[in-house]
Design a protein around this motif. Structure first.
Motif, PDB file in Angstrom:
ATOM      1  N   ARG A  65       5.465 -10.651   7.615  1.00  0.00           N
ATOM      2  CA  ARG A  65       3.958 -11.535   7.456  1.00  0.00           C
ATOM      3  C   ARG A  65       2.553 -10.821   8.237  1.00  0.00           C
ATOM      4  O   ARG A  65       1.875 -10.655   7.017  1.00  0.00           O
ATOM      5  CB  ARG A  65       3.913 -13.079   7.848  1.00  0.00           C
ATOM      6  N   ASP A  66       3.088 -10.031   8.921  1.00  0.00           N
ATOM      7  CA  ASP A  66       1.802  -9.408   9.624  1.00  0.00           C
ATOM      8  C   ASP A  66       1.809  -8.216   8.694  1.00  0.00           C
ATOM      9  O   ASP A  66       0.089  -7.147   8.730  1.00  0.00           O
ATOM     10  CB  ASP A  66       2.044  -8.367  10.796  1.00  0.00           C
ATOM     11  N   LEU A  67       3.287  -7.257   7.936  1.00  0.00           N
ATOM     12  CA  LEU A  67       2.989  -6.003   7.655  1.00  0.00           C
ATOM     13  C   LEU A  67       1.789  -6.726   6.257  1.00  0.00           C
ATOM     14  O   LEU A  67       1.294  -5.962   5.323  1.00  0.00           O
ATOM     15  CB  LEU A  67       4.002  -5.997   6.908  1.00  0.00           C
ATOM     16  N   ILE A  68       1.872  -8.290   5.540  1.00  0.00           N
ATOM     17  CA  ILE A  68       1.422  -8.566   4.302  1.00  0.00           C
ATOM     18  C   ILE A  68       0.460  -8.973   4.568  1.00  0.00           C
ATOM     19  O   ILE A  68      -1.324  -8.752   3.857  1.00  0.00           O
ATOM     20  CB  ILE A  68       1.868 -10.191   3.921  1.00  0.00           C
ATOM     21  N   THR A  69      -0.463  -9.033   5.794  1.00  0.00           N
ATOM     22  CA  THR A  69      -1.983  -9.202   5.829  1.00  0.00           C
ATOM     23  C   THR A  69      -2.268  -7.522   6.691  1.00  0.00           C
ATOM     24  O   THR A  69      -3.487  -7.625   5.895  1.00  0.00           O
ATOM     25  CB  THR A  69      -2.032  -9.919   7.831  1.00  0.00           C
ATOM     26  N   TYR A  70      -1.814  -7.437   6.753  1.00  0.00           N
ATOM     27  CA  TYR A  70      -2.414  -5.410   7.173  1.00  0.00           C
ATOM     28  C   TYR A  70      -2.528  -5.053   5.553  1.00  0.00           C
ATOM     29  O   TYR A  70      -3.210  -4.735   5.277  1.00  0.00           O
ATOM     30  CB  TYR A  70      -1.522  -5.059   7.396  1.00  0.00           C
ATOM     31  N   ALA A  71      -1.592  -5.180   4.498  1.00  0.00           N
ATOM     32  CA  ALA A  71      -1.696  -4.450   3.308  1.00  0.00           C
ATOM     33  C   ALA A  71      -2.669  -5.456   2.561  1.00  0.00           C
ATOM     34  O   ALA A  71      -3.652  -5.022   1.818  1.00  0.00           O
ATOM     35  CB  ALA A  71      -0.463  -5.193   2.824  1.00  0.00           C
ATOM     36  N   ASN A  72      -3.280  -6.953   2.524  1.00  0.00           N
ATOM     37  CA  ASN A  72      -4.353  -7.661   2.164  1.00  0.00           C
ATOM     38  C   ASN A  72      -5.203  -7.133   2.156  1.00  0.00           C
ATOM     39  O   ASN A  72      -7.149  -7.443   1.489  1.00  0.00           O
ATOM     40  CB  ASN A  72      -3.671  -8.798   2.083  1.00  0.00           C
ATOM     41  N   THR A  73      -5.844  -6.411   3.388  1.00  0.00           N
ATOM     42  CA  THR A  73      -6.914  -6.105   4.460  1.00  0.00           C
ATOM     43  C   THR A  73      -7.286  -4.947   3.934  1.00  0.00           C
ATOM     44  O   THR A  73      -8.367  -4.855   3.399  1.00  0.00           O
ATOM     45  CB  THR A  73      -6.624  -6.578   5.615  1.00  0.00           C
ATOM     46  N   TYR A  74      -5.993  -4.209   3.844  1.00  0.00           N
ATOM     47  CA  TYR A  74      -6.850  -2.610   3.553  1.00  0.00           C
ATOM     48  C   TYR A  74      -6.502  -1.971   2.206  1.00  0.00           C
ATOM     49  O   TYR A  74      -6.447  -0.969   2.474  1.00  0.00           O
ATOM     50  CB  TYR A  74      -5.563  -1.511   5.171  1.00  0.00           C
ATOM     51  N   PHE A  75      -4.693  -2.423   2.113  1.00  0.00           N
ATOM     52  CA  PHE A  75      -5.093  -2.079   0.118  1.00  0.00           C
ATOM     53  C   PHE A  75      -5.380  -2.530  -0.860  1.00  0.00           C
ATOM     54  O   PHE A  75      -4.988  -2.132  -1.978  1.00  0.00           O
ATOM     55  CB  PHE A  75      -3.366  -2.025   0.134  1.00  0.00           C
ATOM     56  N   SER A  99      -7.481   2.615  -5.765  1.00  0.00           N
ATOM     57  CA  SER A  99      -6.217   2.253  -5.961  1.00  0.00           C
ATOM     58  C   SER A  99      -5.436   3.327  -5.981  1.00  0.00           C
ATOM     59  O   SER A  99      -5.327   4.148  -7.541  1.00  0.00           O
ATOM     60  CB  SER A  99      -5.902   1.724  -7.875  1.00  0.00           C
ATOM     61  N   PHE A 100      -4.660   3.625  -5.250  1.00  0.00           N
ATOM     62  CA  PHE A 100      -3.931   4.352  -4.977  1.00  0.00           C
ATOM     63  C   PHE A 100      -2.432   4.440  -5.655  1.00  0.00           C
ATOM     64  O   PHE A 100      -1.826   3.712  -5.056  1.00  0.00           O
ATOM     65  CB  PHE A 100      -3.396   4.932  -3.305  1.00  0.00           C
ATOM     66  N   SER A 101      -1.442   5.275  -6.166  1.00  0.00           N
ATOM     67  CA  SER A 101      -0.758   4.822  -7.419  1.00  0.00           C
ATOM     68  C   SER A 101       0.659   6.356  -6.321  1.00  0.00           C
ATOM     69  O   SER A 101       0.042   7.192  -6.155  1.00  0.00           O
ATOM     70  CB  SER A 101      -1.024   5.520  -8.361  1.00  0.00           C
ATOM     71  N   LEU A 102       1.838   5.902  -6.437  1.00  0.00           N
ATOM     72  CA  LEU A 102       2.783   6.973  -6.024  1.00  0.00           C
ATOM     73  C   LEU A 102       2.882   8.215  -6.511  1.00  0.00           C
ATOM     74  O   LEU A 102       3.240   6.681  -7.888  1.00  0.00           O
ATOM     75  CB  LEU A 102       3.811   5.610  -5.255  1.00  0.00           C
ATOM     76  N   VAL A 103       2.739   8.518  -6.618  1.00  0.00           N
ATOM     77  CA  VAL A 103       3.318   9.630  -7.170  1.00  0.00           C
ATOM     78  C   VAL A 103       4.349  10.605  -6.832  1.00  0.00           C
ATOM     79  O   VAL A 103       4.766  11.087  -7.625  1.00  0.00           O
ATOM     80  CB  VAL A 103       2.288  10.742  -7.824  1.00  0.00           C
ATOM     81  N   ASN A 104       4.450  10.870  -5.909  1.00  0.00           N
ATOM     82  CA  ASN A 104       5.621  11.710  -5.261  1.00  0.00           C
ATOM     83  C   ASN A 104       6.871  10.799  -3.891  1.00  0.00           C
ATOM     84  O   ASN A 104       5.739  10.322  -3.476  1.00  0.00           O
ATOM     85  CB  ASN A 104       5.248  13.355  -5.105  1.00  0.00           C
ATOM     86  N   GLY A 154       1.358  -1.164  -0.618  1.00  0.00           N
ATOM     87  CA  GLY A 154       1.572  -2.326  -0.194  1.00  0.00           C
ATOM     88  C   GLY A 154       3.070  -2.442   0.094  1.00  0.00           C
ATOM     89  O   GLY A 154       3.801  -2.669   0.532  1.00  0.00           O
ATOM     90  N   ARG A 155       3.930  -1.929  -1.305  1.00  0.00           N
ATOM     91  CA  ARG A 155       5.459  -2.131  -1.734  1.00  0.00           C
ATOM     92  C   ARG A 155       6.496  -1.211  -0.690  1.00  0.00           C
ATOM     93  O   ARG A 155       6.976  -1.543  -0.058  1.00  0.00           O
ATOM     94  CB  ARG A 155       5.142  -1.880  -2.600  1.00  0.00           C
ATOM     95  N   ILE A 156       5.495   0.379  -0.144  1.00  0.00           N
ATOM     96  CA  ILE A 156       6.077   1.232   0.386  1.00  0.00           C
ATOM     97  C   ILE A 156       6.075   0.780   1.998  1.00  0.00           C
ATOM     98  O   ILE A 156       6.773   0.816   2.475  1.00  0.00           O
ATOM     99  CB  ILE A 156       5.980   1.861   0.141  1.00  0.00           C
ATOM    100  N   MET A 157       5.184   0.234   2.576  1.00  0.00           N
ATOM    101  CA  MET A 157       4.863  -0.320   4.109  1.00  0.00           C
ATOM    102  C   MET A 157       5.605  -1.632   4.383  1.00  0.00           C
ATOM    103  O   MET A 157       6.703  -1.867   5.069  1.00  0.00           O
ATOM    104  CB  MET A 157       3.655  -0.653   3.847  1.00  0.00           C
ATOM    105  N   LEU A 158       5.798  -2.503   2.999  1.00  0.00           N
ATOM    106  CA  LEU A 158       6.640  -3.602   3.581  1.00  0.00           C
ATOM    107  C   LEU A 158       8.397  -3.483   3.160  1.00  0.00           C
ATOM    108  O   LEU A 158       9.240  -3.936   3.375  1.00  0.00           O
ATOM    109  CB  LEU A 158       6.757  -4.663   1.956  1.00  0.00           C
ATOM    110  N   ARG A 159       8.907  -2.639   2.527  1.00  0.00           N
ATOM    111  CA  ARG A 159      10.009  -1.468   2.046  1.00  0.00           C
ATOM    112  C   ARG A 159      10.499  -1.801   3.408  1.00  0.00           C
ATOM    113  O   ARG A 159      11.398  -1.115   4.187  1.00  0.00           O
ATOM    114  CB  ARG A 159      10.418  -1.071   1.095  1.00  0.00           C
TER     115      ARG A 159
END
Length: 125
Positions: free
Chosen positions: A14-24, A86-91, A38-43
């Motif tokens: 839940r802390d990671l979700i809050t962080y992702a929502n705040t910064y991403f 909007s940062f996209s995963l490219v590699n 956000g997806r990478i951070m949660l995983r």
């Protein structure tokens, strides 16, 4: 820990979700956990090292995340293709994630509009 009434793992998640929502989050996208970062951070959790490179003249902003304790060390590269945060995963070097060793030349130079179109086409597939 099943011997405690408090679920530490759920709290961390839940802390990671809050962080992702705040910064991403960006623009109308308020759910930062739904973005690539956000997806990478949660995983994978918080990266061991996070290098941020701001946009400069003809180059897009990008980030490199490194995790030293996962799969012997893995990295993720994100590029702000549209210029709106909007940062996209490219590699990535992680097993099961997209890999493109030419990511820098293909996506970071702002004059390379084809790289952006290719990424969008690949995401639709």
């Amino acid at each position: 820990d099943s011997t405690t009434a408090y679920n530490e793992a759920l709290s961390k998640y839940r802390d990671l979700i809050t962080y992702a929502n705040t910064y991403f989050s960006f623009g109308k996208m308020k759910d930062g956990w739904r973005t690539d970062r956000g997806r990478i951070m949660l995983r994978y959790g918080m990266p061991t090292q996070r290098d941020q490179y701001p946009a400069k003249s003809d180059y897009r902003a990008y980030e490199t995340w490194f995790y030293s304790d996962i799969q012997g060390g893995i990295s993720f590269n994100f590029v702000d293709l549209a210029g709106f945060g909007s940062f996209s995963l490219v590699n990535s070097t992680a097993i099961g994630e997209s890999r493109n060793e030419n990511w820098y030349n293909q996506y970071v130079p702002a004059h390379n509009a084809n790289g952006y179109k290719e990424l969008l086409n690949n995401q639709k597939k």
